[in-house]
Design an enzyme around this catalytic site. Structure first.
Site, PDB file in Angstrom:
ATOM      1  N   GLN A  45      58.571 -14.081  56.993  1.00  0.00           N
ATOM      2  CA  GLN A  45      59.051 -14.580  55.710  1.00  0.00           C
ATOM      3  C   GLN A  45      60.338 -15.391  55.828  1.00  0.00           C
ATOM      4  OE1 GLN A  45      58.546 -10.543  53.867  1.00  0.00           O
ATOM      5  NE2 GLN A  45      57.814 -11.749  52.159  1.00  0.00           N
ATOM      6  N   ARG A  76      67.913  -4.451  57.754  1.00  0.00           N
ATOM      7  CA  ARG A  76      66.534  -4.186  58.172  1.00  0.00           C
ATOM      8  C   ARG A  76      65.811  -5.516  58.351  1.00  0.00           C
ATOM      9  NH1 ARG A  76      61.385  -2.783  54.675  1.00  0.00           N
ATOM     10  NH2 ARG A  76      59.901  -2.435  56.363  1.00  0.00           N
ATOM     11  N   HIS A 115      55.072  -5.696  60.605  1.00  0.00           N
ATOM     12  CA  HIS A 115      55.201  -5.952  59.173  1.00  0.00           C
ATOM     13  C   HIS A 115      54.214  -7.048  58.781  1.00  0.00           C
ATOM     14  CE1 HIS A 115      58.321  -5.926  55.664  1.00  0.00           C
ATOM     15  NE2 HIS A 115      57.118  -6.287  55.214  1.00  0.00           N
ATOM     16  N   ASN A 133      55.089  -1.033  58.527  1.00  0.00           N
ATOM     17  CA  ASN A 133      55.365  -1.206  57.110  1.00  0.00           C
ATOM     18  C   ASN A 133      54.047  -1.158  56.344  1.00  0.00           C
ATOM     19  OD1 ASN A 133      57.503  -2.202  54.986  1.00  0.00           O
ATOM     20  ND2 ASN A 133      55.675  -3.419  54.626  1.00  0.00           N
ATOM     21  N   GLU A 134      53.811  -0.073  55.620  1.00  0.00           N
ATOM     22  CA  GLU A 134      52.686   0.060  54.696  1.00  0.00           C
ATOM     23  C   GLU A 134      51.324  -0.124  55.369  1.00  0.00           C
ATOM     24  OE1 GLU A 134      53.366  -2.349  51.253  1.00  0.00           O
ATOM     25  OE2 GLU A 134      55.171  -1.258  50.689  1.00  0.00           O
ATOM     26  N   ASN A 172      58.960   2.187  50.304  1.00  0.00           N
ATOM     27  CA  ASN A 172      59.127   0.944  49.551  1.00  0.00           C
ATOM     28  C   ASN A 172      58.777   1.234  48.095  1.00  0.00           C
ATOM     29  OD1 ASN A 172      59.640  -0.312  51.975  1.00  0.00           O
ATOM     30  ND2 ASN A 172      57.624  -1.251  52.146  1.00  0.00           N
ATOM     31  N   TYR A 176      58.894  -0.069  44.038  1.00  0.00           N
ATOM     32  CA  TYR A 176      59.117  -1.117  43.057  1.00  0.00           C
ATOM     33  C   TYR A 176      58.688  -0.727  41.649  1.00  0.00           C
ATOM     34  CZ  TYR A 176      59.734  -4.249  47.087  1.00  0.00           C
ATOM     35  OH  TYR A 176      60.181  -4.844  48.245  1.00  0.00           O
ATOM     36  N   GLU A 235      62.660  -0.508  50.802  1.00  0.00           N
ATOM     37  CA  GLU A 235      62.594  -1.705  49.956  1.00  0.00           C
ATOM     38  C   GLU A 235      62.746  -1.287  48.501  1.00  0.00           C
ATOM     39  OE1 GLU A 235      59.189  -4.259  50.511  1.00  0.00           O
ATOM     40  OE2 GLU A 235      59.252  -4.025  52.696  1.00  0.00           O
TER      41      GLU A 235
END
Length: 450
Positions: free
Chosen positions: A18, A75, A120, A164-165, A303, A305, A372
């Site tokens: 990203q 991170r 990730h 990650n996830e 994470n 949200y 996150e």
């Protein structure tokens, strides 16, 4: 609001692809996201496939903006294709691992400690084309990647995150399913029981890879480097839509599918009971695999949200997607503020507190790192985009941690505006705004960063 202990981690985060961008002159190989971005119509804003924050060249400047935030940790993620150009240990790319070494050294020299995520979403394209995580050889290649990272960066890194996830990778990044995000290249789809075998085997193999990496670090590196190894899970909190037994049971299943699926094999020996009951095709763990997995985390990354309300899915109903149909639930009436406009984010700090309580009560109050948390810029915002009061409110609300939960740190997503997967650059989560039109990609602090 409880006072933060002196050792509490304040961090901000980015993921490798990203901010770094795609393959380039440093020997980085192609990844799945390089391929996706070049496919017509795949990215919402139609942005140039090579556009990025250019963090690889601007890392010294970025460390200084981190210093400006006064955080204790940063991170960031490793791009597998930058370290192994074709995904295997035979293609070790010295400039690639050298970049991560230089970044870690710059961070430490400025009083900021690295938190490194080893995978990730960004899979080498050649690994994807050989079967992705359905191929057990991918496990061996990933362990080799991690070993190189431990050897070359481990003296500087106190916290490692293997994945990650996993759940998102399993559902979104190996095959395409109707009404779910699509995060893999446009290739011929698995022909037989994709929604069963593809998803369950991907998650299973990634869990086994995590266990092998944890044991590798424990046996070969931990005594000298004294780091900690964890895993990050999506932490959507679920509440029943009503007090009916059916909705409460559906809510429990939603938590199993969204949260416990990739936690319980590590901390409770197997997949959740409800998943075993409803998904007879789930793979099994042999005794050696159970031994490797058992308690193979030093901390759990979450994470968070949003929260969602859950109701039971009636047999006559189709449900939003095959994910919810497998679990037998649907979504009820929303209860939380759309703090950043008509987006998927909701301001639900109460859900984070309930999630932390749940982890405390069900997993022996294990250490939790909120890896996150954040919101994007309002798409309907007028005036100065640097005056992001809504993000100030969102982050402040979520930093209210109570009830003795063993939270070791909080990581804001994200340090700067960046490429947000299939949304491209249309969603901006940064504490710093990035001018993507300018060749120098300048970063300017927002009110939330201040």
């Amino acid at each position: 609001m409880t006072a933060f202990p002196k050792t509490f981690i304040f961090a901000t985060a980015t993921a490798a692809y990203q901010v770094e961008g795609g393959y380039d002159d440093d020997g980085r190989g192609r990844s799945t996201w390089d391929e996706i971005r070049e496919e017509s119509g795949r990215i919402a804003d139609g942005s140039d496939p090579r556009l990025s924050c250019d963090a690889r060249h601007k890392y010294k400047e970025d460390v200084q903006i981190l210093k400006q935030l006064n955080v204790t940790h940063y991170r960031f993620s490793i791009s597998w294709s930058r370290v192994f150009s074709d995904g295997t240990a035979t293609s070790l790319n010295e400039p690639g691992i050298g970049y991560y070494r230089a970044l870690c050294e710059e961070l430490v020299a400025n009083g900021i400690l690295p938190i490194v995520t080893l995978f990730h979403t960004d899979l080498p394209l050649e690994i994807f084309d050989k079967g992705s995580w359905l191929n057990t050889e991918t496990i061996h290649n990933f362990v080799s990647l991690c070993e190189v990272c431990f050897e070359r960066l481990g003296d500087l890194v106190p916290y490692w995150i293997t994945f990650n996830e996993i759940g998102h990778q399993a559902w979104y990044a190996v095959a395409k399913f109707d009404n779910l995000p699509w995060h893999c290249p446009n290739r011929p789809q698995p022909q037989e029981d994709a929604e069963k075998n593809t998803v369950s085997v991907t998650a299973h193999n990634m869990l086994l890879a995590h266990a092998q990496v944890y044991r590798l670090y424990e046996e070969k590196f931990k005594v000298f480097q004294k780091g900690q190894v964890g895993i990050t899970n999506s932490g959507r909190w679920c509440v029943p839509n009503s007090e009916s037994p059916e909705d409460k049971e559906a809510c429990g299943r939603a938590l199993d599918w969204n949260l416990n699926w990739t936690i319980e094999p590590i901390l409770k020996d197997d997949y959740p009971r409800t998943m075993r009951q409803r998904l007879p095709w789930l793979p099994t763990f042999n005794e050696e695999q159970r031994r490797l997995l058992k308690n193979s985390i030093d901390f759990l990354g979450i994470n968070y949200y949003i929260s969602t309300t859950i109701k039971t899915l009636k047999k006559s109903e189709d449900g939003p997607s095959i994910f919810e149909r497998h679990a037998g639930y649907d979504y009820g009436k929303e209860r939380w503020d759309k703090i950043c406009g008509e987006t998927w984010i909701r301001n639900a700090p109460d859900g984070l507190q309930q999630l932390l309580n749940y982890l405390k009560d069900n997993f022996d109050n294990l250490p939790v790192l909120i890896t996150e948390n954040g919101c994007m810029d309002r798409l309907d915002a007028e005036g100065d985009p640097l005056k992001d009061d809504y993000r100030v409110v969102y982050l402040s609300d979520h930093l209210t941690l109570r009830n003795g939960c063993n939270v070791i740190g909080f990581t804001a997503w994200s340090l700067m505006d960046n490429f947000e997967w299939d949304d491209g650059f249309s969603y901006r989560f940064g504490l710093f705004r990035v001018d993507f039109v300018s060749p120098s990609k300048p970063r300017v602090i927002k009110k939330s960063g201040k």
